[in-house]
Design a protein around this motif. Structure first.
Motif, PDB file in Angstrom:
ATOM      1  N   SER A 162       0.849  -1.198   0.000  1.00 42.14           N
ATOM      2  CA  SER A 162       0.000   0.000   0.000  1.00 42.14           C
ATOM      3  C   SER A 162       0.880   1.241   0.000  1.00 42.14           C
ATOM      4  CB  SER A 162      -0.842   0.049   1.275  1.00 42.14           C
ATOM      5  OG  SER A 162      -1.823  -0.932   1.274  1.00 42.14           O
TER       6      SER A 162
ATOM      7  N   THR B  54      -2.321   8.226   1.175  1.00 44.72           N
ATOM      8  CA  THR B  54      -3.452   8.315   0.232  1.00 44.72           C
ATOM      9  C   THR B  54      -4.437   9.394   0.693  1.00 44.72           C
ATOM     10  OG1 THR B  54      -3.188   5.964  -0.218  1.00 44.72           O
ATOM     11  CG2 THR B  54      -5.202   6.975  -1.022  1.00 44.72           C
TER      12      THR B  54
ATOM     13  N   GLU C  41       1.320   4.354  -3.980  1.00 44.34           N
ATOM     14  CA  GLU C  41       1.875   2.993  -3.983  1.00 44.34           C
ATOM     15  C   GLU C  41       3.207   2.944  -4.726  1.00 44.34           C
ATOM     16  OE1 GLU C  41      -1.295   3.529  -3.692  1.00 44.34           O
ATOM     17  OE2 GLU C  41      -1.852   2.101  -2.135  1.00 44.34           O
TER      18      GLU C  41
ATOM     19  N   ARG D 217     -10.862   2.490  -2.330  1.00 44.83           N
ATOM     20  CA  ARG D 217     -10.065   2.586  -1.118  1.00 44.83           C
ATOM     21  C   ARG D 217      -9.943   1.222  -0.431  1.00 44.83           C
ATOM     22  NH1 ARG D 217      -8.778   7.535   0.926  1.00 44.83           N
ATOM     23  NH2 ARG D 217      -7.159   6.244   1.884  1.00 44.83           N
ATOM     24  N   GLY D 218      -8.756   0.935   0.023  1.00 44.66           N
ATOM     25  CA  GLY D 218      -8.515  -0.363   0.660  1.00 44.66           C
ATOM     26  C   GLY D 218      -8.234  -1.472  -0.341  1.00 44.66           C
TER      27      GLY D 218
HETATM   28  N1  ASP Z   1      -3.594   3.220  -0.514  1.00 41.37           N
HETATM   29  C1  ASP Z   1      -4.957   2.865  -0.794  1.00 41.37           C
HETATM   30  C2  ASP Z   1      -5.871   3.365   0.316  1.00 41.37           C
HETATM   31  O1  ASP Z   1      -5.393   3.934   1.277  1.00 41.37           O
HETATM   32  C3  ASP Z   1      -5.156   1.399  -1.019  1.00 41.37           C
HETATM   33  C4  ASP Z   1      -4.833   0.510   0.139  1.00 41.37           C
HETATM   34  O2  ASP Z   1      -4.091   0.882   1.029  1.00 41.37           O
HETATM   35  O3  ASP Z   1      -5.323  -0.615   0.155  1.00 41.37           O
HETATM   36  O4  ASP Z   1      -7.052   3.202   0.237  1.00 41.37           O
END
Ligand code: ASP
Ligand code: MG
Length: 413
Positions: free
Chosen positions: A41, A47, A74, A149-150
């Motif tokens: 990430s 982010t 990333e 996100r995520g």
């Molecule tokens: N960096 C992105 C976020 O914060 C994706 C991730 O971390 O999974 O959503």
């Protein structure tokens, strides 16, 4: 030798020190002889920081430019981690989403993976490289996309499936999947294992430990998933198809989330198409609805209640007001500051009375239930936000989730 996909989340790579720590963990796995693909990430909260930079410029950024911006997070991590590995003498190479062959739909900001062209990764692995892949991003045609996100969890699991890896290890800032959120409930206990379906319910119901789409992928392609800490050396939680341990538990976990609002549309005509007209109007305006309840109060009229997330209330009311003439309702009533509390467990399928027990526990503790919804393996209730933590604690006690199952007992099962 096994082929393993590892994923390290934002906190685990939040500083140069932590990146070096992750590099030494990778060095260790590599020394054990494994083929490694590592998904990372963006560092820490970077982010979020990129998002707030954009909002300093506009409240309505183009989705394409947001993907262009967010995908840089990333990219910082993959290059730094690869440098750290090379510095330790570990042969490694970083790849962005498109270099790794991560093909997605065109929808910017929430693109679904359509295909993974693994040729490049396979070639790098056969050269003896550890392959470091940027999570959360893909490519559609020649456009950079992000997975929502995520989404790095999803990158990792999808890669594990495409590369036929023997497992996917998700390293994060918690030591595994807990019976409930340990930040709120002290007695929360780490689970040895949980089934895909249970984890999917937990993830969808607000347990933030894994991206729901990642769990969906893992289930569909039967990728054994492990969630563990990148900082503490401790056995994590396995997410897999058959969970034989702790079978005595009917309920395996409790998920909860606040910021729920209940909206009631009153005095709608009692017609066959009332529900369809109402929810078509909402969905056409991208309003996401959760629990739905319909009540008939006389021959001619019905009231329909539904729950939404707090942040979409304004929009929801606007959509309804615009459609008032067409829908012919009398008025709208809403209740804010509510929360959803859900009990989850595969054992419910064959054990009647779980919902009854849940309602009894809440009634005994004078927690009023505003809405209910069930599936085969979960029961959700909407309650006042002020009652949320109490409700979770009482249910956690009533369903004996804090009690550790003896190791010997597990072996014997
Ligand atoms: N960096 C992105 C976020 O914060 C994706 C991730 O971390 O999974 O959503
Ligand atoms: Mg995450």
């Amino acid at each position: 030798m096994a082929r393993i996909v590892q994923k390290y989340g934002g906190t685990s790579v939040g500083s140069v020190e932590r990146i070096k720590h992750v590099a030494s963990r990778i060095q260790r796995s590599k020394a054990e002889g494994h083929e490694l693909v590592v998904v990372v990430s963006a560092m820490g909260k970077s982010t979020d920081e990129l998002v707030s930079l954009a909002t300093e410029i506009t409240n309505t950024p183009s989705k394409r430019e947001m993907d262009m911006l967010l995908s840089t997070g990333e990219q910082v991590t993959i290059s730094l981690l690869t440098m750290a590995l090379q510095e330790m003498g570990v042969q490694a190479i970083s790849l962005t989403g498109w270099q790794a062959g991560m093909k997605t739909e065109t929808s910017h900001g929430n693109a679904r993976i359509t295909d993974i062209k693994t040729k490049r990764i396979e070639a790098e692995l056969s050269q003896g490289n550890v392959v470091i892949v940027a999570g959360f991003q893909g490519v559609s045609g020649s456009e950079i996309t992000t997975l929502g996100r995520g989404g790095s969890d999803t990158t990792a699991v999808a890669l594990a499936a495409a590369l036929k890896a023997s497992r996917c290890d998700i390293y994060t800032d918690v030591t595994g999947v807990f019976t409930t959120d340990p930040r709120y409930v002290q007695k929360a206990r780490k689970l040895h294992s949980i089934s895909y379906d249970e984890m999917l319910e937990m993830a969808n119901l607000g347990a933030g430990v894994l991206h729901p789409r990642a769990v969906e992928f893992a289930k569909n392609y039967e990728v054994p998933l492990m969630v563990a800490s990148s900082m503490v050396e401790e056995v994590g939680t396995m997410i897999e198809e058959e969970v034989t341990m702790e079978q005595n538990l009917v309920v395996r976990g409790i998920a909860f989330e606040n910021d729920v609002t209940k909206v009631t549309v009153r005095g709608l005509p009692n017609r066959l198409n009332t529900l369809s007209k109402l929810f078509t109007a909402l969905s056409e305006n991208q309003v996401n609805v959760d629990i739905i309840i319909q009540n008939q109060y006389d021959d001619e009229h019905v009231n329909i209640s539904f729950s939404i997330t707090q942040s979409t209330l304004k929009e929801t009311l606007a959509v309804l007001q615009n459609a008032q003439e067409e829908l012919q309702f009398t008025d709208i009533y809403f209740e804010e500051e509510l929360a959803k509390v859900s009990i989850v467990g595969s054992g419910m399928v064959s054990n009647p009375g779980v919902a009854a027990q849940m309602f009894a526990v809440l009634a005994d503790n004078e927690v009023a239930i505003k809405m209910v919804s069930t599936s085969e393996i979960k029961v959700s209730v909407v309650v006042e936000e002020a009652d949320m933590v109490l409700a979770v604690e009482m249910l956690h006690n009533a369903f004996q989730l804090a009690e550790e199952v003896e190791e010997a007992e597990i072996e014997a099962m």
